[in-house]
Write a protein that holds these residues in place. Structure first.
Motif, mmCIF file in Angstrom:
data_model
loop_
_atom_site.group_PDB
_atom_site.id
_atom_site.type_symbol
_atom_site.label_atom_id
_atom_site.label_comp_id
_atom_site.label_asym_id
_atom_site.label_seq_id
_atom_site.Cartn_x
_atom_site.Cartn_y
_atom_site.Cartn_z
ATOM 1 N N SER A 68 0.833 -1.206 0.000
ATOM 2 C CA SER A 68 0.000 0.000 0.000
ATOM 3 C C SER A 68 0.869 1.258 0.000
ATOM 4 N N THR A 69 1.912 1.242 0.807
ATOM 5 C CA THR A 69 2.815 2.398 0.848
ATOM 6 C C THR A 69 3.487 2.619 -0.497
ATOM 7 N N GLY A 70 3.946 1.525 -1.131
ATOM 8 C CA GLY A 70 4.588 1.644 -2.438
ATOM 9 C C GLY A 70 3.659 2.208 -3.490
ATOM 10 N N LEU A 71 2.406 1.755 -3.488
ATOM 11 C CA LEU A 71 1.443 2.267 -4.471
ATOM 12 C C LEU A 71 1.180 3.761 -4.263
ATOM 13 N N MET A 72 1.073 4.168 -3.004
ATOM 14 C CA MET A 72 0.827 5.591 -2.741
ATOM 15 C C MET A 72 2.034 6.451 -3.073
ATOM 16 N N LEU A 73 3.238 5.888 -2.894
ATOM 17 C CA LEU A 73 4.451 6.649 -3.237
ATOM 18 C C LEU A 73 4.577 6.890 -4.744
ATOM 19 N N LEU A 74 3.889 6.068 -5.547
ATOM 20 C CA LEU A 74 3.913 6.307 -6.986
ATOM 21 C C LEU A 74 3.332 7.671 -7.346
ATOM 22 N N ILE A 75 2.473 8.190 -6.503
ATOM 23 C CA ILE A 75 1.927 9.525 -6.713
ATOM 24 C C ILE A 75 2.669 10.555 -5.872
ATOM 25 N N ILE A 76 2.951 10.199 -4.629
ATOM 26 C CA ILE A 76 3.537 11.170 -3.700
ATOM 27 C C ILE A 76 4.911 11.634 -4.171
ATOM 28 N N LEU A 77 5.770 10.700 -4.551
ATOM 29 C CA LEU A 77 7.141 11.079 -4.931
ATOM 30 C C LEU A 77 7.172 11.957 -6.188
ATOM 31 N N PRO A 78 6.463 11.610 -7.271
ATOM 32 C CA PRO A 78 6.469 12.518 -8.438
ATOM 33 C C PRO A 78 5.901 13.898 -8.115
ATOM 34 N N VAL A 79 4.848 13.966 -7.289
ATOM 35 C CA VAL A 79 4.264 15.270 -6.948
ATOM 36 C C VAL A 79 5.287 16.116 -6.183
ATOM 37 N N ILE A 80 5.973 15.533 -5.220
ATOM 38 C CA ILE A 80 6.981 16.287 -4.471
ATOM 39 C C ILE A 80 8.115 16.721 -5.390
ATOM 40 N N ALA A 81 8.587 15.798 -6.251
ATOM 41 C CA ALA A 81 9.689 16.131 -7.159
ATOM 42 C C ALA A 81 9.293 17.241 -8.127
ATOM 43 N N LEU A 82 8.098 17.165 -8.700
ATOM 44 C CA LEU A 82 7.655 18.189 -9.649
ATOM 45 C C LEU A 82 7.420 19.526 -8.953
ATOM 46 N N THR A 83 6.962 19.493 -7.713
ATOM 47 C CA THR A 83 6.784 20.746 -6.968
ATOM 48 C C THR A 83 8.116 21.465 -6.805
ATOM 49 N N LEU A 84 9.136 20.720 -6.401
ATOM 50 C CA LEU A 84 10.471 21.319 -6.250
ATOM 51 C C LEU A 84 11.021 21.769 -7.605
ATOM 52 N N LEU A 85 10.803 20.966 -8.656
ATOM 53 C CA LEU A 85 11.296 21.326 -9.985
ATOM 54 C C LEU A 85 10.639 22.606 -10.488
ATOM 55 N N PHE A 86 9.317 22.710 -10.334
ATOM 56 C CA PHE A 86 8.622 23.902 -10.807
ATOM 57 C C PHE A 86 9.047 25.138 -10.011
ATOM 58 N N ALA A 87 9.218 24.974 -8.700
ATOM 59 C CA ALA A 87 9.637 26.113 -7.888
ATOM 60 C C ALA A 87 11.016 26.612 -8.315
ATOM 61 N N TRP A 88 11.893 25.669 -8.688
ATOM 62 C CA TRP A 88 13.245 26.090 -9.128
ATOM 63 C C TRP A 88 13.205 26.599 -10.573
ATOM 64 N N ARG A 89 12.458 25.912 -11.439
ATOM 65 C CA ARG A 89 12.461 26.274 -12.858
ATOM 66 C C ARG A 89 11.821 27.638 -13.095
ATOM 67 N N TYR A 90 10.771 27.966 -12.359
ATOM 68 C CA TYR A 90 10.055 29.213 -12.594
ATOM 69 C C TYR A 90 10.301 30.232 -11.488
ATOM 70 N N ARG A 91 11.488 30.209 -10.950
ATOM 71 C CA ARG A 91 11.864 31.208 -9.946
ATOM 72 C C ARG A 91 11.963 32.576 -10.603
ATOM 73 N N ALA A 92 11.890 33.620 -9.794
ATOM 74 C CA ALA A 92 11.862 34.990 -10.327
ATOM 75 C C ALA A 92 13.139 35.342 -11.064
ATOM 76 N N SER A 93 14.263 34.762 -10.625
ATOM 77 C CA SER A 93 15.541 35.137 -11.238
ATOM 78 C C SER A 93 15.808 34.423 -12.553
ATOM 79 N N ASN A 94 14.986 33.455 -12.920
ATOM 80 C CA ASN A 94 15.201 32.720 -14.161
ATOM 81 C C ASN A 94 14.419 33.406 -15.286
ATOM 82 N N THR A 95 15.094 34.235 -16.001
ATOM 83 C CA THR A 95 14.439 34.981 -17.089
ATOM 84 C C THR A 95 14.258 34.139 -18.344
ATOM 85 N N GLN A 96 14.852 32.936 -18.382
ATOM 86 C CA GLN A 96 14.736 32.094 -19.562
ATOM 87 C C GLN A 96 13.474 31.225 -19.519
#
Length: 393
Positions: A68-96
């Motif tokens: 059950s934990t493994g199945l739920m991590l299939l959603i939890i881990l990508p959501v956490i990773a994408l949240t961090l990626l989006f926060a870094w990719r679309y930061r205010a200092s990234n004009t590109q």
């Protein structure tokens, strides 16, 4: 030296200072880490019995938790990773980073967002449905271990369990023996538990053996399990039941065939008789009770406890149900009222009810009593720890 000539030197001095401060901060962090190292041995006290059980039922429950934990991590881990990626990719200092304020829909993205959780929920639902039926505590075992079904004609070891205040009483009807706060079972032999309570609702739990199961007064619950590895394991009450709850523990021994026979022989040779009178004394609230062995016990004692009629003069549950099935006793019901009163038996004998305040038990709380009057139990004084002052207005 002119100010313009001094400026590069000041800049270099500041850079050196910043590097020195950085090294100092790193050194302090390193020292703090070293100071935490002596605390690591304390982690040795962590008990992961649930993750490394010794019984097949508990192993299946562990596997269910992991799946059950493994199945739920299939959603939890990508959501956490994408949240961090989006926060870094679309930061205010990234004009590109691309800015598209008019974007509002993507069919492909919608399919991914909804399909993945839907498939995981379907998988979790199927896993839950299968395990709910396979691990039903009332269902007899079909296997002893993976790939090892229960042999035909195998007779489970029947264990009758009674939750008392605050101790566990075990009957082994096949051998005619009983014990308090200790239980043993042969390795690789199915165990059929029948559980009830002589007081408030409680919960029986041996983490290495199987999941917890409730024990309730006037009712019988069941649990089927098997122990696959020899050893001594902890059993406990996992449902709060009063001041002695934290010390309501016992030892469960998984023994090979000869070892179990020797344990039963020890009870028969060293134990005493659990008569109806001795049980009524044992039933009185007492804490931190040591192991007690009984070579024999009164006939029908577990049935009387289950029927809430171990106290002389009380009406058993099956008697009351038989009267109700016939439409009631009519005018004679008034005579049965006193025989059905059960919850006030401790107060009638002068015992304080579990967790009761002064007004509820009609006498002062234990914290207000002299030290020599704080215990009611089969082993003398000093077992009940004082309860905190309780104020009821």
């Amino acid at each position: 030296m002119t100010p313009s000539a001094m400026y590069p030197a000041l800049q270099a001095f500041r850079a050196v200072g910043r590097r020195a401060l950085g090294r100092c901060a790193s050194s302090r962090a390193f020292l703090r880490g070293l100071l935490l190292l002596p605390l690591l041995p304390l982690l040795a006290g962590c008990n992961l019995t649930v993750m490394f059980p010794a019984g097949d039922v508990a192993v299946q429950q562990r596997n269910l938790v992991l799946a059950s934990t493994g199945l739920m991590l299939l959603i939890i881990l990508p959501v956490i990773a994408l949240t961090l990626l989006f926060a870094w990719r679309y930061r205010a200092s990234n004009t590109q980073a691309r800015h598209d304020p008019d974007w509002d829909h993507s069919t492909g993205l919608e399919v991914v967002i909804w399909t993945a959780p839907l498939m995981i929920i379907i998988a979790l639902g199927a896993l839950t449905w299968i395990s709910t039926h396979t691990l039903d505590p009332f269902r007899p075992l079909s296997r002893l271990e993976p790939g090892k079904p229960v042999p035909a004609q195998t007779k489970p070891l029947e264990v009758q369990v009674v939750a008392l205040d605050w101790k566990w009483l075990f009957f082994l009807p096949e051998y005619g023996v009983a014990s308090v706060n200790e239980l043993a079972a042969p390795v690789n032999r199915p165990i059929a538990f029948k559980l009830t309570s002589a007081s408030v609702m409680n919960s029986f739990y041996i983490p290495a053996l199987a999941g917890m199961i409730y024990a309730m007064p006037g009712m019988e619950t069941k649990l089927h399990a098997v122990i696959n590895k020899p050893g001594a394991y902890q059993g406990l009450a996992s449902h709060y039941s009063g001041s002695g709850f934290s010390r309501m523990t016992f030892k469960f021994h998984g023994l090979d065939g000869d070892g179990f026979d020797q344990w039963v022989a020890k009870l028969k040779s060293e134990g005493k008789e659990l008569s109806r009178e001795a049980y009524l004394e044992l039933e009185r609230p007492s804490e931190n009770v040591p192991v007690i062995h009984y070579a024999s016990y009164a006939d029908g004692l577990f049935g009387s406890i289950l029927g809430m009629c171990a106290v002389p003069g009380k009406m058993c549950m099956h008697e009351m149900m038989a009267i109700d099935a016939k439409g009631g006793a009519g005018k004679d019901s008034r005579e049965n009222a006193a025989r059905l009163q059960y919850d006030n038996r401790h107060t009638e004998r002068g015992d304080e009810a579990p967790g009761a305040t002064g007004p509820a038990s009609h006498h002062a709380p234990r914290s207000d009593k002299p030290a020599d009057s704080q215990d009611h139990g089969p082993h003398g004084k000093g077992q009940n720890s004082p309860a905190p002052n309780q104020l009821n207005n």
